[in-house]
Design a protein around this motif. Sequence first.
Motif, PDB file in Angstrom:
ATOM      1  N   THR A 106      -6.068 -14.548  20.510  1.00  0.00           N
ATOM      2  CA  THR A 106      -6.721 -15.781  20.960  1.00  0.00           C
ATOM      3  C   THR A 106      -8.115 -15.919  20.359  1.00  0.00           C
ATOM      4  O   THR A 106      -8.502 -16.989  19.874  1.00  0.00           O
ATOM      5  CB  THR A 106      -6.802 -15.810  22.494  1.00  0.00           C
ATOM      6  OG1 THR A 106      -5.479 -15.828  23.040  1.00  0.00           O
ATOM      7  CG2 THR A 106      -7.554 -17.042  22.976  1.00  0.00           C
ATOM      8  N   ASN A 107      -8.887 -14.835  20.375  1.00  0.00           N
ATOM      9  CA  ASN A 107     -10.247 -14.899  19.831  1.00  0.00           C
ATOM     10  C   ASN A 107     -10.250 -15.045  18.311  1.00  0.00           C
ATOM     11  O   ASN A 107     -11.036 -15.818  17.754  1.00  0.00           O
ATOM     12  CB  ASN A 107     -11.037 -13.654  20.240  1.00  0.00           C
ATOM     13  CG  ASN A 107     -11.341 -13.621  21.721  1.00  0.00           C
ATOM     14  OD1 ASN A 107     -11.534 -14.656  22.343  1.00  0.00           O
ATOM     15  ND2 ASN A 107     -11.380 -12.444  22.299  1.00  0.00           N
ATOM     16  N   MET A 111      -9.830 -19.304  18.988  1.00  0.00           N
ATOM     17  CA  MET A 111     -11.248 -19.610  19.134  1.00  0.00           C
ATOM     18  C   MET A 111     -11.894 -19.887  17.786  1.00  0.00           C
ATOM     19  O   MET A 111     -12.638 -20.860  17.632  1.00  0.00           O
ATOM     20  CB  MET A 111     -11.993 -18.474  19.841  1.00  0.00           C
ATOM     21  CG  MET A 111     -13.414 -18.870  20.241  1.00  0.00           C
ATOM     22  SD  MET A 111     -14.516 -17.508  20.692  1.00  0.00           S
ATOM     23  CE  MET A 111     -13.671 -16.785  22.063  1.00  0.00           C
ATOM     24  N   CYS A 115     -13.369 -23.545  16.562  1.00  0.00           N
ATOM     25  CA  CYS A 115     -14.760 -23.675  16.115  1.00  0.00           C
ATOM     26  C   CYS A 115     -14.837 -24.341  14.742  1.00  0.00           C
ATOM     27  O   CYS A 115     -15.661 -25.243  14.524  1.00  0.00           O
ATOM     28  CB  CYS A 115     -15.433 -22.300  16.056  1.00  0.00           C
ATOM     29  SG  CYS A 115     -15.801 -21.576  17.666  1.00  0.00           S
ATOM     30  N   PHE A 265     -15.581 -19.580  24.949  1.00  0.00           N
ATOM     31  CA  PHE A 265     -15.153 -20.808  24.281  1.00  0.00           C
ATOM     32  C   PHE A 265     -16.263 -21.854  24.327  1.00  0.00           C
ATOM     33  O   PHE A 265     -16.589 -22.487  23.317  1.00  0.00           O
ATOM     34  CB  PHE A 265     -13.908 -21.387  24.965  1.00  0.00           C
ATOM     35  CG  PHE A 265     -12.638 -20.640  24.691  1.00  0.00           C
ATOM     36  CD1 PHE A 265     -12.566 -19.688  23.692  1.00  0.00           C
ATOM     37  CD2 PHE A 265     -11.507 -20.890  25.438  1.00  0.00           C
ATOM     38  CE1 PHE A 265     -11.395 -18.998  23.438  1.00  0.00           C
ATOM     39  CE2 PHE A 265     -10.328 -20.218  25.198  1.00  0.00           C
ATOM     40  CZ  PHE A 265     -10.266 -19.271  24.198  1.00  0.00           C
ATOM     41  N   ALA A 284     -16.436 -15.407  17.999  1.00  0.00           N
ATOM     42  CA  ALA A 284     -14.979 -15.331  17.913  1.00  0.00           C
ATOM     43  C   ALA A 284     -14.508 -13.967  17.407  1.00  0.00           C
ATOM     44  O   ALA A 284     -13.718 -13.278  18.068  1.00  0.00           O
ATOM     45  CB  ALA A 284     -14.457 -16.442  17.015  1.00  0.00           C
TER      46      ALA A 284
END
Length: 367
Positions: A106-107, A111, A115, A265, A284
């Motif tokens: 996810t990161n 994310m 971004c 986030f 992130a």
Amino acid sequence: MQTLLREIRKTPLLWTLAFVPIVLVAEAVAPHSHTLLFVLAVLAIVPLAALLSHATEAVAAKTGDAVGGLLNATLGNLTELIIAITALRAGQYMLVKASIAGAIVTNAVFMLGACLLLGGLRYHVQEYNRASARLSSGLLLMATVALLAPSAVADLEHLPQGGGILNKLSLGISVLLILAYGLGLLFSLRTHKELFASAGHGDDDKEAHWPIGTAVGTLLVVTVLVALVSEIFVESVQKAAETFGMSPAFVGFIVVSLVGAAAEFAVAFAAARKDRLDMAVSIALGSASQIALFVAPALVLLSYVVGPKPMDLQFWPGAVTMMMIATVTSAFITASGRSAWFVGALMIFIYAVFALTLYVVPPAGQG
């Protein structure tokens, strides 16, 4: 106290702190309403994570770079860590492993991609410090290879049954990962910190941080509240997942990772929209490497203390594949130091493919 109340009044996300007492009362009044408790727990954890992030930043700002970096390593992913520890105590190791793999993916993919997309929609081309991105992606790649090792050797025919060898391998890898993370902090915060200066874009005005007393008090109180709400979340997640047609792996991989990273986030997206892509990329990839190098090995070590049995680092094949793809993708995307919105859109599509696959085809034994 006045500082905290002002922050809550001016931040709409923190208004949902009202769900914290609601979920605690609901658990006492209707402990068997698992679906309701699950939804309320998710709604309560998000503002608590945001408050925890504000307090952590304030404490880190008062302690200097070195101690601040260590604090962010310890507290930056505290929400995910508390949820995982609660699941450890309950013996829900699939949920723990799914939350580890999900947080990394996810990161590193969602994310980061969001971004790049949000910043790119406002600015034609954005630039950021490649050195910082290379360090985080390099650490993440090393950690992912280490996390994949137990899964790679788990099916060897000559491996003794009973899991003892995997536990020993996982324990040794955990110690190495924590050591590698400590060296990464030393490299970026002390010996070569000049390499990681911001590219200097965007609005660099400094935000006024909370007084140290308010920040520390908030940290203590919010940590207790997160622990209480996490207990309700973990107890209700299995029944609620069945109601929504979700496997524990999907809940851990998607739901827990998205909820736990909600505060990060908000900060990363706002930074990207202000053309401060150095900060957004650092959040992130830094969060992904923190999970892989600090949270995952810490959970293995803690399982010897709080778990019904030691936890190993053997992930199911789908998680192994997704973590490796996410790591390689993020390293490839950030190698140039330049970005446009379409790159972010592609990364979000990759994450959507992962989520859809995990929802439709759960790991073996969970369908």
